[in-house]
Design a protein around this motif. Structure first.
Motif, PDB file in Angstrom:
ATOM      1  N   ASP A   1      57.771 -35.036 -15.063  1.00  0.00           N
ATOM      2  CA  ASP A   1      57.608 -34.701 -16.477  1.00  0.00           C
ATOM      3  C   ASP A   1      56.112 -34.611 -16.801  1.00  0.00           C
ATOM      4  O   ASP A   1      55.480 -35.605 -17.127  1.00  0.00           O
ATOM      5  CB  ASP A   1      58.296 -35.798 -17.309  1.00  0.00           C
ATOM      6  N   LEU A   2      55.580 -33.409 -16.683  1.00  0.00           N
ATOM      7  CA  LEU A   2      54.133 -33.252 -16.832  1.00  0.00           C
ATOM      8  C   LEU A   2      53.733 -32.890 -18.257  1.00  0.00           C
ATOM      9  O   LEU A   2      54.436 -32.145 -18.941  1.00  0.00           O
ATOM     10  CB  LEU A   2      53.631 -32.157 -15.893  1.00  0.00           C
ATOM     11  N   LEU A   3      52.606 -33.430 -18.691  1.00  0.00           N
ATOM     12  CA  LEU A   3      51.984 -32.999 -19.939  1.00  0.00           C
ATOM     13  C   LEU A   3      51.045 -31.850 -19.591  1.00  0.00           C
ATOM     14  O   LEU A   3      50.182 -32.000 -18.719  1.00  0.00           O
ATOM     15  CB  LEU A   3      51.184 -34.157 -20.546  1.00  0.00           C
ATOM     16  N   ARG A   4      51.208 -30.717 -20.274  1.00  0.00           N
ATOM     17  CA  ARG A   4      50.346 -29.565 -19.988  1.00  0.00           C
ATOM     18  C   ARG A   4      49.551 -29.196 -21.232  1.00  0.00           C
ATOM     19  O   ARG A   4      50.121 -28.959 -22.293  1.00  0.00           O
ATOM     20  CB  ARG A   4      51.181 -28.351 -19.555  1.00  0.00           C
ATOM     21  N   ILE A   5      48.241 -29.154 -21.052  1.00  0.00           N
ATOM     22  CA  ILE A   5      47.364 -28.718 -22.139  1.00  0.00           C
ATOM     23  C   ILE A   5      46.405 -27.685 -21.572  1.00  0.00           C
ATOM     24  O   ILE A   5      45.675 -27.977 -20.597  1.00  0.00           O
ATOM     25  CB  ILE A   5      46.566 -29.894 -22.743  1.00  0.00           C
ATOM     26  N   ALA A   6      46.411 -26.509 -22.151  1.00  0.00           N
ATOM     27  CA  ALA A   6      45.511 -25.423 -21.737  1.00  0.00           C
ATOM     28  C   ALA A   6      45.514 -25.239 -20.213  1.00  0.00           C
ATOM     29  O   ALA A   6      44.457 -25.119 -19.583  1.00  0.00           O
ATOM     30  CB  ALA A   6      44.093 -25.711 -22.244  1.00  0.00           C
ATOM     31  N   GLY A   7      46.698 -25.280 -19.638  1.00  0.00           N
ATOM     32  CA  GLY A   7      46.814 -25.000 -18.208  1.00  0.00           C
ATOM     33  C   GLY A   7      46.551 -26.190 -17.301  1.00  0.00           C
ATOM     34  O   GLY A   7      46.699 -26.098 -16.079  1.00  0.00           O
ATOM     35  N   LYS A   8      46.151 -27.318 -17.874  1.00  0.00           N
ATOM     36  CA  LYS A   8      45.881 -28.516 -17.066  1.00  0.00           C
ATOM     37  C   LYS A   8      47.082 -29.463 -17.193  1.00  0.00           C
ATOM     38  O   LYS A   8      47.592 -29.684 -18.281  1.00  0.00           O
ATOM     39  CB  LYS A   8      44.599 -29.165 -17.595  1.00  0.00           C
ATOM     40  N   ALA A   9      47.514 -30.015 -16.058  1.00  0.00           N
ATOM     41  CA  ALA A   9      48.704 -30.880 -16.058  1.00  0.00           C
ATOM     42  C   ALA A   9      48.316 -32.343 -15.832  1.00  0.00           C
ATOM     43  O   ALA A   9      47.426 -32.649 -15.030  1.00  0.00           O
ATOM     44  CB  ALA A   9      49.673 -30.420 -14.977  1.00  0.00           C
ATOM     45  N   PHE A  10      48.981 -33.221 -16.556  1.00  0.00           N
ATOM     46  CA  PHE A  10      48.746 -34.664 -16.420  1.00  0.00           C
ATOM     47  C   PHE A  10      50.091 -35.362 -16.236  1.00  0.00           C
ATOM     48  O   PHE A  10      51.079 -34.976 -16.875  1.00  0.00           O
ATOM     49  CB  PHE A  10      48.073 -35.215 -17.685  1.00  0.00           C
ATOM     50  N   THR A  11      50.107 -36.409 -15.417  1.00  0.00           N
ATOM     51  CA  THR A  11      51.339 -37.189 -15.282  1.00  0.00           C
ATOM     52  C   THR A  11      51.398 -38.312 -16.329  1.00  0.00           C
ATOM     53  O   THR A  11      52.474 -38.750 -16.710  1.00  0.00           O
ATOM     54  CB  THR A  11      51.480 -37.795 -13.872  1.00  0.00           C
ATOM     55  N   SER A  12      50.224 -38.787 -16.772  1.00  0.00           N
ATOM     56  CA  SER A  12      50.204 -39.821 -17.819  1.00  0.00           C
ATOM     57  C   SER A  12      50.067 -39.157 -19.185  1.00  0.00           C
ATOM     58  O   SER A  12      49.353 -38.167 -19.336  1.00  0.00           O
ATOM     59  CB  SER A  12      49.031 -40.772 -17.603  1.00  0.00           C
ATOM     60  N   ARG A  13      50.713 -39.741 -20.183  1.00  0.00           N
ATOM     61  CA  ARG A  13      50.644 -39.215 -21.547  1.00  0.00           C
ATOM     62  C   ARG A  13      49.842 -40.156 -22.449  1.00  0.00           C
ATOM     63  O   ARG A  13      49.975 -40.110 -23.671  1.00  0.00           O
ATOM     64  CB  ARG A  13      52.065 -39.005 -22.090  1.00  0.00           C
ATOM     65  N   LEU A  14      49.035 -40.986 -21.844  1.00  0.00           N
ATOM     66  CA  LEU A  14      48.175 -41.890 -22.606  1.00  0.00           C
ATOM     67  C   LEU A  14      46.719 -41.463 -22.440  1.00  0.00           C
ATOM     68  O   LEU A  14      46.252 -41.263 -21.319  1.00  0.00           O
ATOM     69  CB  LEU A  14      48.360 -43.329 -22.092  1.00  0.00           C
ATOM     70  N   PHE A  15      46.018 -41.299 -23.571  1.00  0.00           N
ATOM     71  CA  PHE A  15      44.585 -41.003 -23.561  1.00  0.00           C
ATOM     72  C   PHE A  15      43.875 -42.264 -24.075  1.00  0.00           C
ATOM     73  O   PHE A  15      44.310 -42.854 -25.067  1.00  0.00           O
ATOM     74  CB  PHE A  15      44.221 -39.852 -24.507  1.00  0.00           C
ATOM     75  N   LEU A  16      42.764 -42.615 -23.431  1.00  0.00           N
ATOM     76  CA  LEU A  16      42.088 -43.869 -23.785  1.00  0.00           C
ATOM     77  C   LEU A  16      40.669 -43.605 -24.286  1.00  0.00           C
ATOM     78  O   LEU A  16      39.936 -42.790 -23.702  1.00  0.00           O
ATOM     79  CB  LEU A  16      42.044 -44.749 -22.532  1.00  0.00           C
ATOM     80  N   GLY A  17      40.273 -44.328 -25.350  1.00  0.00           N
ATOM     81  CA  GLY A  17      38.888 -44.302 -25.808  1.00  0.00           C
ATOM     82  C   GLY A  17      38.068 -45.328 -25.044  1.00  0.00           C
ATOM     83  O   GLY A  17      38.619 -46.206 -24.370  1.00  0.00           O
ATOM     84  N   THR A  18      36.742 -45.223 -25.170  1.00  0.00           N
ATOM     85  CA  THR A  18      35.853 -46.064 -24.357  1.00  0.00           C
ATOM     86  C   THR A  18      35.057 -47.070 -25.182  1.00  0.00           C
ATOM     87  O   THR A  18      34.290 -47.848 -24.621  1.00  0.00           O
ATOM     88  CB  THR A  18      34.844 -45.167 -23.610  1.00  0.00           C
ATOM     89  N   ALA A  19      35.233 -47.065 -26.494  1.00  0.00           N
ATOM     90  CA  ALA A  19      34.337 -47.859 -27.351  1.00  0.00           C
ATOM     91  C   ALA A  19      34.815 -49.298 -27.554  1.00  0.00           C
ATOM     92  O   ALA A  19      36.019 -49.561 -27.602  1.00  0.00           O
ATOM     93  CB  ALA A  19      34.206 -47.180 -28.716  1.00  0.00           C
ATOM     94  N   GLY A  20      33.840 -50.199 -27.668  1.00  0.00           N
ATOM     95  CA  GLY A  20      34.114 -51.544 -28.163  1.00  0.00           C
ATOM     96  C   GLY A  20      34.650 -52.539 -27.150  1.00  0.00           C
ATOM     97  O   GLY A  20      35.104 -53.620 -27.528  1.00  0.00           O
ATOM     98  N   TYR A  21      34.603 -52.220 -25.862  1.00  0.00           N
ATOM     99  CA  TYR A  21      35.068 -53.182 -24.850  1.00  0.00           C
ATOM    100  C   TYR A  21      34.026 -54.274 -24.663  1.00  0.00           C
ATOM    101  O   TYR A  21      32.826 -54.037 -24.856  1.00  0.00           O
ATOM    102  CB  TYR A  21      35.309 -52.459 -23.511  1.00  0.00           C
ATOM    103  N   PRO A  22      34.463 -55.465 -24.252  1.00  0.00           N
ATOM    104  CA  PRO A  22      33.509 -56.559 -24.043  1.00  0.00           C
ATOM    105  C   PRO A  22      32.426 -56.179 -23.032  1.00  0.00           C
ATOM    106  O   PRO A  22      31.259 -56.549 -23.194  1.00  0.00           O
ATOM    107  CB  PRO A  22      34.379 -57.702 -23.500  1.00  0.00           C
ATOM    108  N   ASN A  23      32.800 -55.435 -21.994  1.00  0.00           N
ATOM    109  CA  ASN A  23      31.817 -54.924 -21.031  1.00  0.00           C
ATOM    110  C   ASN A  23      32.452 -53.781 -20.225  1.00  0.00           C
ATOM    111  O   ASN A  23      33.659 -53.528 -20.331  1.00  0.00           O
ATOM    112  CB  ASN A  23      31.290 -56.044 -20.110  1.00  0.00           C
TER     113      ASN A  23
END
Ligand SMILES: CC(=O)[C@@H](O)[C@H](O)COP(=O)(O)O
Length: 257
Positions: free
Chosen positions: A4-26
């Motif tokens: 079950d692939l997520l397809r956006i603009a021709g690119k396929a992903f197996t994960s449907r979770l996108f992660l931000g990078t801000a505010g982690y302890p390190n």
């Protein structure tokens, strides 16, 4: 079961979770969280990041682990957002951009008029545009009409963790959208992410719920599971809600019945 692939603009992903990078302890906690979440797309604020890989250095750490989705967080005008996107394309060698165009510093709500204008300009300039927008089906339609590759309606204001304030709108957007729908912002815990997927979203983008949790790595894993579970439940088809009880065991055919 077929993949079950997520397809956006021709690119396929197996994960449907996108992660931000801000505010982690390190940085290590972020990297461990990314691994635990299974996310394959990571969004980075172009205004925050150090392009040379200095103090922040997040880009070099992430490049070989996930698809980079630079974002225009902090931009408040069309000019600002377009220039920031062009800078990101130059520096990171990607034409993908998460377009954020904030209308108000207090609510961080998108300025939808400027957003549509900026999205159209960036699409014309060859970008793959993923706009952060309000949970309004008409705004989402306008953004798809000008050529955005996906739409990213908010669940609740950024960083609030309030969950999905208007599930009816999110469901309507999903039902009508001609492009993938990625719920973005406001997720507070795993059940919010699962609900987004059950409502029909194609993916979920979140940041604060993981980075500011007590145990980010564990919460990241929970989010990965929640998105996958919500997607499975959506595909499986939930039972209709009823207002009256109905016995789950049939009465006919019982021994001695
Ligand atoms: C990182 C990013 O792109 C955020 O601006 C995004 O909208 C996520 O919001 P939350 O932090 O509420 O998950």
């Amino acid at each position: 079961m077929a993949e079950d692939l997520l397809r956006i603009a021709g690119k396929a992903f197996t994960s449907r979770l996108f992660l931000g990078t801000a505010g982690y302890p390190n940085q290590q906690v972020f990297l461990d969280s990314l691994a635990a979440s299974g996310a394959q797309v990571v969004t980075v604020s172009i205004r925050r990041v150090d392009m040379e890989g200095g103090a922040e250095g997040i880009l070099d750490l992430v490049r070989d682990k996930a698809w980079l989705l630079p974002n225009t967080a902090g931009c408040a005008t069309v000019k600002d957002a377009v220039l920031t996107a062009q800078l990101a394309r130059e520096a990171l060698d990607t034409s993908w951009i998460k377009l954020e165009l904030i209308g108000d510093r207090e609510t961080l709500y998108p300025d939808v008029e400027q957003l549509v204008t900026a999205a159209a300009q960036l699409v014309d300039d060859g970008f793959t545009v993923l706009p952060y927008c309000t949970d309004d089906p008409i705004v989402c339609r306008r953004l798809a009409d000008v050529g955005c590759a996906a739409v990213m309606p908010l669940g609740a204001p950024i960083g609030t963790g309030l969950g999905i304030l208007n599930p009816y709108n999110i469901e309507m957007i999903c039902a009508r959208s001609t492009v993938p729908v990625i719920l973005d912002a406001g997720v507070g815990t795993a059940s919010d992410a699962a609900l987004a997927m059950e409502l029909g979203c194609d993916a979920v983008l979140l940041n604060t719920a993981v980075s500011k949790s007590t145990d980010p790595v564990r919460m990241a894993a929970a989010m990965g599971h929640a998105v996958a579970a919500g997607r499975l439940a959506r595909l499986a088809g939930r039972i209709p809600k009823r207002t009256r009880a109905e016995a789950s065991s049939p009465e006919l055919g019982l021994i001695g019945g």
